[in-house]
Design a protein around this motif. Structure first.
Motif, PDB file in Angstrom:
ATOM      1  N   VAL A 124      -1.495  45.419  28.780  1.00  0.00           N
ATOM      2  CA  VAL A 124      -0.935  46.084  29.958  1.00  0.00           C
ATOM      3  C   VAL A 124       0.586  45.983  29.964  1.00  0.00           C
ATOM      4  CG1 VAL A 124      -0.842  46.011  32.484  1.00  0.00           C
ATOM      5  CG2 VAL A 124      -3.038  45.747  31.309  1.00  0.00           C
ATOM      6  N   LYS A 125       1.122  44.830  29.606  1.00  0.00           N
ATOM      7  CA  LYS A 125       2.579  44.661  29.597  1.00  0.00           C
ATOM      8  C   LYS A 125       3.232  45.570  28.560  1.00  0.00           C
ATOM      9  CE  LYS A 125       6.183  41.139  29.431  1.00  0.00           C
ATOM     10  NZ  LYS A 125       6.485  39.677  29.312  1.00  0.00           N
ATOM     11  N   ASN A 126       2.603  45.690  27.388  1.00  0.00           N
ATOM     12  CA  ASN A 126       3.149  46.574  26.346  1.00  0.00           C
ATOM     13  C   ASN A 126       3.151  48.032  26.815  1.00  0.00           C
ATOM     14  OD1 ASN A 126       3.499  44.363  24.688  1.00  0.00           O
ATOM     15  ND2 ASN A 126       1.595  44.704  23.532  1.00  0.00           N
ATOM     16  N   PHE A 127       2.089  48.411  27.497  1.00  0.00           N
ATOM     17  CA  PHE A 127       2.045  49.787  28.003  1.00  0.00           C
ATOM     18  C   PHE A 127       3.148  50.022  29.023  1.00  0.00           C
ATOM     19  CE2 PHE A 127       0.830  52.471  31.579  1.00  0.00           C
ATOM     20  CZ  PHE A 127       0.748  53.700  30.939  1.00  0.00           C
ATOM     21  N   LEU A 128       3.342  49.111  29.980  1.00  0.00           N
ATOM     22  CA  LEU A 128       4.361  49.286  31.023  1.00  0.00           C
ATOM     23  C   LEU A 128       5.757  49.367  30.418  1.00  0.00           C
ATOM     24  CD1 LEU A 128       2.923  46.796  33.669  1.00  0.00           C
ATOM     25  CD2 LEU A 128       2.932  49.297  33.814  1.00  0.00           C
TER      26      LEU A 128
ATOM     27  N   ALA B  91       8.138  52.852  30.689  1.00  0.00           N
ATOM     28  CA  ALA B  91       9.492  52.920  31.234  1.00  0.00           C
ATOM     29  C   ALA B  91      10.484  53.533  30.251  1.00  0.00           C
ATOM     30  CB  ALA B  91       9.957  51.515  31.633  1.00  0.00           C
ATOM     31  N   THR B  92      10.188  53.461  28.964  1.00  0.00           N
ATOM     32  CA  THR B  92      11.109  53.996  27.953  1.00  0.00           C
ATOM     33  C   THR B  92      10.664  55.346  27.393  1.00  0.00           C
ATOM     34  OG1 THR B  92       9.955  52.734  26.229  1.00  0.00           O
ATOM     35  CG2 THR B  92      11.856  51.673  27.292  1.00  0.00           C
TER      36      THR B  92
ATOM     37  N   ILE C 272      -1.063  60.735  30.914  1.00  0.00           N
ATOM     38  CA  ILE C 272      -0.200  59.954  31.808  1.00  0.00           C
ATOM     39  C   ILE C 272       1.202  60.557  31.768  1.00  0.00           C
ATOM     40  CG2 ILE C 272       0.766  57.683  32.306  1.00  0.00           C
ATOM     41  CD1 ILE C 272      -1.683  56.477  30.905  1.00  0.00           C
ATOM     42  N   ALA C 273       1.689  60.988  32.942  1.00  0.00           N
ATOM     43  CA  ALA C 273       3.006  61.619  33.020  1.00  0.00           C
ATOM     44  C   ALA C 273       4.110  60.592  32.780  1.00  0.00           C
ATOM     45  CB  ALA C 273       3.185  62.274  34.393  1.00  0.00           C
ATOM     46  N   PRO C 274       5.256  61.017  32.212  1.00  0.00           N
ATOM     47  CA  PRO C 274       6.375  60.093  31.973  1.00  0.00           C
ATOM     48  C   PRO C 274       6.895  59.515  33.284  1.00  0.00           C
ATOM     49  CG  PRO C 274       6.682  62.154  30.781  1.00  0.00           C
ATOM     50  CD  PRO C 274       5.529  62.369  31.689  1.00  0.00           C
ATOM     51  N   LEU C 275       7.390  58.296  33.223  1.00  0.00           N
ATOM     52  CA  LEU C 275       7.910  57.620  34.409  1.00  0.00           C
ATOM     53  C   LEU C 275       9.303  58.106  34.778  1.00  0.00           C
ATOM     54  CD1 LEU C 275       7.182  55.480  36.493  1.00  0.00           C
ATOM     55  CD2 LEU C 275       8.180  53.751  34.978  1.00  0.00           C
TER      56      LEU C 275
ATOM     57  N   SER D 203      13.434  50.181  33.778  1.00  0.00           N
ATOM     58  CA  SER D 203      12.976  49.262  32.743  1.00  0.00           C
ATOM     59  C   SER D 203      12.090  48.213  33.388  1.00  0.00           C
ATOM     60  CB  SER D 203      14.159  48.592  32.031  1.00  0.00           C
ATOM     61  OG  SER D 203      14.927  47.823  32.949  1.00  0.00           O
ATOM     62  N   LEU D 204      11.183  47.640  32.581  1.00  0.00           N
ATOM     63  CA  LEU D 204      10.269  46.627  33.093  1.00  0.00           C
ATOM     64  C   LEU D 204      10.985  45.283  33.134  1.00  0.00           C
ATOM     65  CD1 LEU D 204       7.357  45.823  33.953  1.00  0.00           C
ATOM     66  CD2 LEU D 204       6.940  45.307  31.523  1.00  0.00           C
ATOM     67  N   GLU D 205      11.087  44.727  34.325  1.00  0.00           N
ATOM     68  CA  GLU D 205      11.661  43.390  34.485  1.00  0.00           C
ATOM     69  C   GLU D 205      10.615  42.318  34.207  1.00  0.00           C
ATOM     70  OE1 GLU D 205      14.455  40.364  35.308  1.00  0.00           O
ATOM     71  OE2 GLU D 205      14.702  42.492  34.845  1.00  0.00           O
ATOM     72  N   SER D 206       9.414  42.496  34.794  1.00  0.00           N
ATOM     73  CA  SER D 206       8.355  41.513  34.575  1.00  0.00           C
ATOM     74  C   SER D 206       7.018  42.054  35.062  1.00  0.00           C
ATOM     75  CB  SER D 206       8.671  40.202  35.305  1.00  0.00           C
ATOM     76  OG  SER D 206       8.743  40.424  36.712  1.00  0.00           O
ATOM     77  N   LEU D 207       5.949  41.533  34.489  1.00  0.00           N
ATOM     78  CA  LEU D 207       4.595  41.775  34.970  1.00  0.00           C
ATOM     79  C   LEU D 207       4.205  40.523  35.751  1.00  0.00           C
ATOM     80  CD1 LEU D 207       1.922  43.348  35.094  1.00  0.00           C
ATOM     81  CD2 LEU D 207       1.308  42.333  32.880  1.00  0.00           C
ATOM     82  N   ASP D 208       4.325  40.596  37.081  1.00  0.00           N
ATOM     83  CA  ASP D 208       4.134  39.415  37.917  1.00  0.00           C
ATOM     84  C   ASP D 208       2.669  39.041  38.100  1.00  0.00           C
ATOM     85  OD1 ASP D 208       6.868  39.375  38.166  1.00  0.00           O
ATOM     86  OD2 ASP D 208       6.897  40.332  40.141  1.00  0.00           O
ATOM     87  N   GLY D 209       1.776  40.007  37.993  1.00  0.00           N
ATOM     88  CA  GLY D 209       0.366  39.671  38.176  1.00  0.00           C
ATOM     89  C   GLY D 209      -0.523  40.719  37.536  1.00  0.00           C
ATOM     90  N   TRP D 210      -1.675  40.258  36.990  1.00  0.00           N
ATOM     91  CA  TRP D 210      -2.656  41.165  36.396  1.00  0.00           C
ATOM     92  C   TRP D 210      -4.032  40.543  36.536  1.00  0.00           C
ATOM     93  CZ3 TRP D 210      -4.455  45.619  35.344  1.00  0.00           C
ATOM     94  CH2 TRP D 210      -5.453  45.831  34.394  1.00  0.00           C
ATOM     95  N   ALA D 211      -4.954  41.290  37.187  1.00  0.00           N
ATOM     96  CA  ALA D 211      -6.314  40.795  37.377  1.00  0.00           C
ATOM     97  C   ALA D 211      -7.285  41.956  37.219  1.00  0.00           C
ATOM     98  CB  ALA D 211      -6.469  40.167  38.760  1.00  0.00           C
TER      99      ALA D 211
END
Length: 347
Positions: free
Chosen positions: A256-260, A264-265, A278-281, A286-294
């Motif tokens: 998930v982090k790699n995708f985010l 962003a790029t 999936i449409a471009p963002l 830019s991704l600062e952090s992935l704070d949570g994933w469940a």
């Protein structure tokens, strides 16, 4: 007539009276002239055998046809008596169909078209809520474009002050009778406050109701709008979060982090599952952090989870939550999870 008599089973007509009497009277008078003798001989009855006639029995087919004909004729007579001859000659007209009316549809005929009413009200609200004491005629000219003839274009403004409108959002159209209505418009206004050199711009939302009517094929504003209140916050209790699959959450977090990061790029196509749309963002993030994933507890080759993301955008950090759908992609004997869809999280 003999055929009809046979079909109705009526007796044969008897010979006319007087024929035999005339022959007898002639004989009594001794009228032996050849003509009288001939008439008498012609009019006197002859034996049946002398005429060469012979009785023959009626065939079964003719008898059946005659009986059938009688049945049809008597049936027609009975039907005429039962239904009445008048209904055959001049049948009764069927009743006119009852027209079904829809009260709501009838009421809508007197409604102002909502789309046009919202468009006119939003445009008018922008001009109405904008004023500048240095250019009073500009406001008046814009208002006249949507006002009914004869209405004062100053609309109660005293010609002082400065206010700008950043945005208008048309809302509910409340219909009245006679093609009249009120349109709710939310207006974002900006006011400059403070003294020279220390001015600041203060923006806020204002609620406005605009009276409109439809006349001669177009919607016009019929009078002064009125400021109304803005909606107030209401309570909402979010549903309980589903139980998480801690094992799958741990093994798919890096995916998930790699995708985010790629999203962003602009490289979401390479990081997403095959066939994902999936449409471009957009640039500047830019991704600062992935704070949570469940990942939600469940089973199967398609799973859903919640990601809490912190973006860096326009010099600020902005945290957001997403609902991400994963799908298991298999190739040969190996398989892996990839992102198939990403949407805002439904709270």
């Amino acid at each position: 007539m003999s055929g009809l008599r046979k079909m109705l089973n009526l007796p044969e007509k008897a010979p006319r009276g007087g024929d035999e009497g005339q022959a007898v009277a002639a004989a009594d008078r001794g009228d032996s002239s050849p003509s009288n003798s001939r008439v008498a001989s012609e009019q006197s009855p002859r034996p049946v055998h002398a005429l060469g006639w012979a009785e023959e029995e009626e065939s079964s087919g003719r008898s059946a046809a005659r009986k059938a004909g009688r049945v049809v004729i008597w049936a027609v007579i009975g039907l005429a008596a039962f239904t009445g001859v008048r209904t055959w000659v001049a049948p009764a007209k069927p009743p006119a169909p009852v027209q079904q009316t829809d009260p709501q549809a009838e009421a809508r005929k007197n409604n102002v078209p909502e789309g046009e009413a919202q468009q006119v009200a939003a445009r008018f609200a922008r001009s109405y809520m904008t004023w500048d004491s240095r250019a009073p005629q500009s406001r008046q000219k814009e208002l006249e474009a949507d006002l009914a003839k004869g209405v004062d274009p100053k609309m109660g403004w005293d010609g002082q002050g400065l206010q700008l409108v950043a945005q208008t959002i048309p809302g509910t159209v409340t219909q009245s009778s006679g093609k009249r209505a009120r349109v709710r418009v939310d207006v974002r206004v900006s006011v400059i406050t403070g003294k020279r050199g220390k001015e600041k711009t203060v923006s806020s939302w204002r609620g406005l109701e605009v009276p409109v009517a439809q006349r001669k094929g177009r919607v016009i504003v019929t009078g002064q709008p009125a400021l109304v209140g803005m909606p107030t916050p209401v309570g909402y209790k979010a549903p309980t979060e589903p139980e998480a699959d801690s094992t799958l959450s741990g093994t798919t977090r890096q995916t998930v982090k790699n995708f985010l990061t790629a999203w962003a790029t602009g490289g979401e196509d390479q990081a997403a599952a095959p066939g994902a749309d999936i449409a471009p963002l957009g640039a500047g993030m830019s991704l600062e952090s992935l704070d949570g994933w469940a990942v939600d507890a469940g089973s199967g080759d398609k799973r859903t989870g919640t990601a809490t993301v912190r973006w860096k955008v326009a010099g600020a950090l902005l945290q957001q939550s997403y609902q991400i759908t994963l799908t298991k992609v298999s190739a040969s004997s190996a398989s892996r999870w990839q992102v198939e869809a990403i949407n805002a999280k439904t709270a």
